[in-house]
Design an enzyme around this catalytic site. Structure first.
Site, short mmCIF file in Angstrom:
data_model
loop_
_atom_site.label_atom_id
_atom_site.label_comp_id
_atom_site.label_asym_id
_atom_site.label_seq_id
_atom_site.Cartn_x
_atom_site.Cartn_y
_atom_site.Cartn_z
N HIS A 71 27.46 -17.75 0.42
CA HIS A 71 26.25 -17.82 -0.41
C HIS A 71 25.09 -18.41 0.39
O HIS A 71 23.97 -17.90 0.35
CB HIS A 71 26.48 -18.73 -1.63
CG HIS A 71 27.47 -18.24 -2.63
ND1 HIS A 71 28.49 -19.02 -3.12
CD2 HIS A 71 27.58 -17.05 -3.27
CE1 HIS A 71 29.20 -18.33 -4.00
NE2 HIS A 71 28.67 -17.13 -4.11
N LYS A 95 32.02 -18.91 -19.09
CA LYS A 95 31.87 -19.99 -20.06
C LYS A 95 33.22 -20.59 -20.43
O LYS A 95 34.12 -19.89 -20.86
CB LYS A 95 31.19 -19.44 -21.31
CG LYS A 95 30.20 -20.39 -21.89
CD LYS A 95 29.38 -19.71 -22.96
CE LYS A 95 28.24 -20.63 -23.36
NZ LYS A 95 27.31 -20.03 -24.25
N ARG A 99 29.63 -7.82 0.43
CA ARG A 99 30.48 -8.23 1.55
C ARG A 99 31.25 -7.05 2.12
O ARG A 99 31.39 -6.89 3.32
CB ARG A 99 31.49 -9.30 1.08
CG ARG A 99 30.86 -10.61 0.72
CD ARG A 99 31.78 -11.44 -0.13
NE ARG A 99 32.06 -10.78 -1.39
CZ ARG A 99 32.63 -11.37 -2.43
NH1 ARG A 99 33.02 -12.61 -2.34
NH2 ARG A 99 32.82 -10.70 -3.55
N SER A 128 34.11 -17.48 -4.07
CA SER A 128 34.36 -18.76 -4.76
C SER A 128 35.78 -18.78 -5.30
O SER A 128 36.46 -19.81 -5.27
CB SER A 128 33.37 -18.95 -5.90
OG SER A 128 32.07 -19.03 -5.41
#
Ligand code: PNS
Length: 165
Positions: free
Chosen positions: A19, A43, A93, A131
């Protein structure tokens, strides 16, 4: 000349060196770059709270004067327009990213024709980094050197320890 304000949206749970590589590239290309952390997608299931993610990103981007960090809720295109921005920046990517990114970019264009998506490539050395994979390696106790900044690694280790208790 028109100022180009770009929004780099994502979950950033947590921010990785991939990132940051993209943010640095974007900061050279655009007049202003807003890194926008979404509240929606994960969430309740995210590892880091929104404020923690914002704090880490803020610390990691503080030396780039045209980069700021924000959060948003709801449709990305509404947020883009509210910031007077004209561009959405996303990283690709590998070919496997393309399908989802195409879908998202075309949907965003359909929702608001003023919003253009620009794709950039991170450095090849980050082409397999995400991530999700960083969280998994952290959970399983592997080395995170070179994948995330030291501060993020420390926070990850603390999070993982706290979760195991
Ligand atoms: O880092 P991620 O999880 O790949 O980021 C995905 C994100 C946050 C950019 C995407 O889910 C998003 O734009 N969410 C906002 C909701 C929205 O506008 N959805 C419709 C367009 S796909």
């Amino acid at each position: 000349m028109k100022k180009i304000i770009a929004i780099y949206p994502g979950s950033f749970d947590p921010v990785t060196n991939g990132h940051l590589d993209l943010i640095q590239r974007g900061s050279k290309l655009f007049d202003e770059l807003i890194v926008a952390i979404s509240r929606n997608p994960e969430k309740g299931t995210a590892l880091f709270e929104l404020e923690e993610r914002k704090e880490m990103l803020g610390a990691m981007t503080k030396d780039w004067s045209n980069v700021s960090v924000d959060t948003f809720e709801g449709l990305l295109v509404n947020y883009v327009v509210s910031k007077n921005a004209n561009v959405v920046l996303r990283g690709i990517r590998a070919v496997s990213d393309y399908e989802f990114e195409l879908q998202m970019a075309l949907m965003n264009r359909k929702l608001d024709q003023r919003v253009e998506t620009i794709f950039m490539l991170p450095a090849e050395k980050y082409s397999y980094l995400s991530s999700r994979i960083v969280r998994e390696v952290a959970y399983l106790g592997g080395s995170l050197a070179g994948f995330v900044p030291e501060l993020v690694e420390q926070k990850l280790r603390q999070k993982v320890e706290a979760k195991k208790k």
